[in-house]
Design a protein around this motif. Structure first.
Motif, PDB file in Angstrom:
ATOM      1  N   LYS A 151      38.751  40.975  31.078  1.00  0.00           N
ATOM      2  CA  LYS A 151      37.896  41.237  32.230  1.00  0.00           C
ATOM      3  C   LYS A 151      37.820  42.744  32.468  1.00  0.00           C
ATOM      4  CE  LYS A 151      36.835  39.057  36.518  1.00  0.00           C
ATOM      5  NZ  LYS A 151      35.633  38.612  35.902  1.00  0.00           N
ATOM      6  N   ASP A 152      36.609  43.236  32.684  1.00  0.00           N
ATOM      7  CA  ASP A 152      36.398  44.658  32.965  1.00  0.00           C
ATOM      8  C   ASP A 152      36.369  44.835  34.472  1.00  0.00           C
ATOM      9  OD1 ASP A 152      35.569  47.264  33.292  1.00  0.00           O
ATOM     10  OD2 ASP A 152      33.868  47.113  31.934  1.00  0.00           O
ATOM     11  N   ASN A 153      37.417  45.433  34.998  1.00  0.00           N
ATOM     12  CA  ASN A 153      37.508  45.636  36.439  1.00  0.00           C
ATOM     13  C   ASN A 153      37.106  47.039  36.861  1.00  0.00           C
ATOM     14  OD1 ASN A 153      38.470  42.997  37.139  1.00  0.00           O
ATOM     15  ND2 ASN A 153      40.394  43.564  36.189  1.00  0.00           N
ATOM     16  N   SER A 154      36.538  47.818  35.928  1.00  0.00           N
ATOM     17  CA  SER A 154      36.110  49.167  36.285  1.00  0.00           C
ATOM     18  C   SER A 154      34.962  49.070  37.293  1.00  0.00           C
ATOM     19  CB  SER A 154      35.681  49.952  35.043  1.00  0.00           C
ATOM     20  OG  SER A 154      34.558  49.362  34.440  1.00  0.00           O
ATOM     21  N   GLU A 155      34.862  50.069  38.130  1.00  0.00           N
ATOM     22  CA  GLU A 155      33.874  50.033  39.215  1.00  0.00           C
ATOM     23  C   GLU A 155      32.436  50.036  38.707  1.00  0.00           C
ATOM     24  OE1 GLU A 155      32.950  52.279  43.446  1.00  0.00           O
ATOM     25  OE2 GLU A 155      34.484  53.088  42.122  1.00  0.00           O
ATOM     26  N   TYR A 156      32.174  50.745  37.615  1.00  0.00           N
ATOM     27  CA  TYR A 156      30.808  50.901  37.147  1.00  0.00           C
ATOM     28  C   TYR A 156      30.527  50.274  35.787  1.00  0.00           C
ATOM     29  CZ  TYR A 156      30.803  54.211  40.971  1.00  0.00           C
ATOM     30  OH  TYR A 156      30.932  54.777  42.214  1.00  0.00           O
TER      31      TYR A 156
END
Length: 168
Positions: free
Chosen positions: A84-89
């Motif tokens: 899962k990519d939890n980066s903001e952008y």
């Protein structure tokens, strides 16, 4: 989460190369608002991507850069690792762009008012160049464009602004 998948191609679309993602894995990763993932292909990466939905299944796109680097052809069996990519952008925010967001309150407000997809597109424009000087020029052009257009993103005008800044 890891699985092996076959590189396939849709017949109807120029973004055709993809790997179907098993339903059980897709269900574990997707939540109501986020289909963004970090993907490793044959141990290389990670790349920021999104899980996409066709009529019958979830998939990830495999772009030309990845296919060339790994010499992938339709039908090849590929080892895929998803997280899962939890980066903001949906991409790492370049330091050059972050500095401008911190210093330019008006530009930052316009940026934050954009949809997440448009924010991600702008961050990607900056991220895709390697040189710190080029990242700064693109960041300056984006912030200048957002202020001039009062936050109404026009990619044609933005590209002209980027050309202007690149020639400074």
């Amino acid at each position: 989460m890891e699985f092996k998948g076959k590189l396939e191609s849709f017949e109807f679309n120029h973004w055709s190369f993809h790997v179907p993602v098993p339903d059980d894995i897709s269900k574990k990763i997707i939540d109501d608002f986020n289909r963004r993932v970090l993907v490793k292909v044959n141990g290389e990466g990670p790349w920021h991507m999104a899980l996409m939905k066709s009529k019958d299944y979830w998939y990830i796109l495999i772009n030309q850069e990845i296919r060339k680097a790994q010499r992938l052809e339709t039908g090849d069996l590929i080892s895929i690792s998803l997280e899962k990519d939890n980066s903001e952008y949906g991409h790492e925010l370049p330091e050059e762009f972050q500095v401008l967001l911190d210093q330019d309150e008006e530009g930052a407000d316009f940026f934050k008012s954009l949809t997440p997809g448009k924010q991600r597109s702008l961050v990607y424009i900056v991220t895709k160049v390697k040189s710190p000087e080029s990242r700064m020029k693109k960041s300056l052009a984006i912030m200048h464009h957002l202020r001039l257009s009062k936050g109404k993103l026009d990619f044609k005008q933005l590209n002209e602004m980027i050309k202007y800044y690149n020639n400074m």
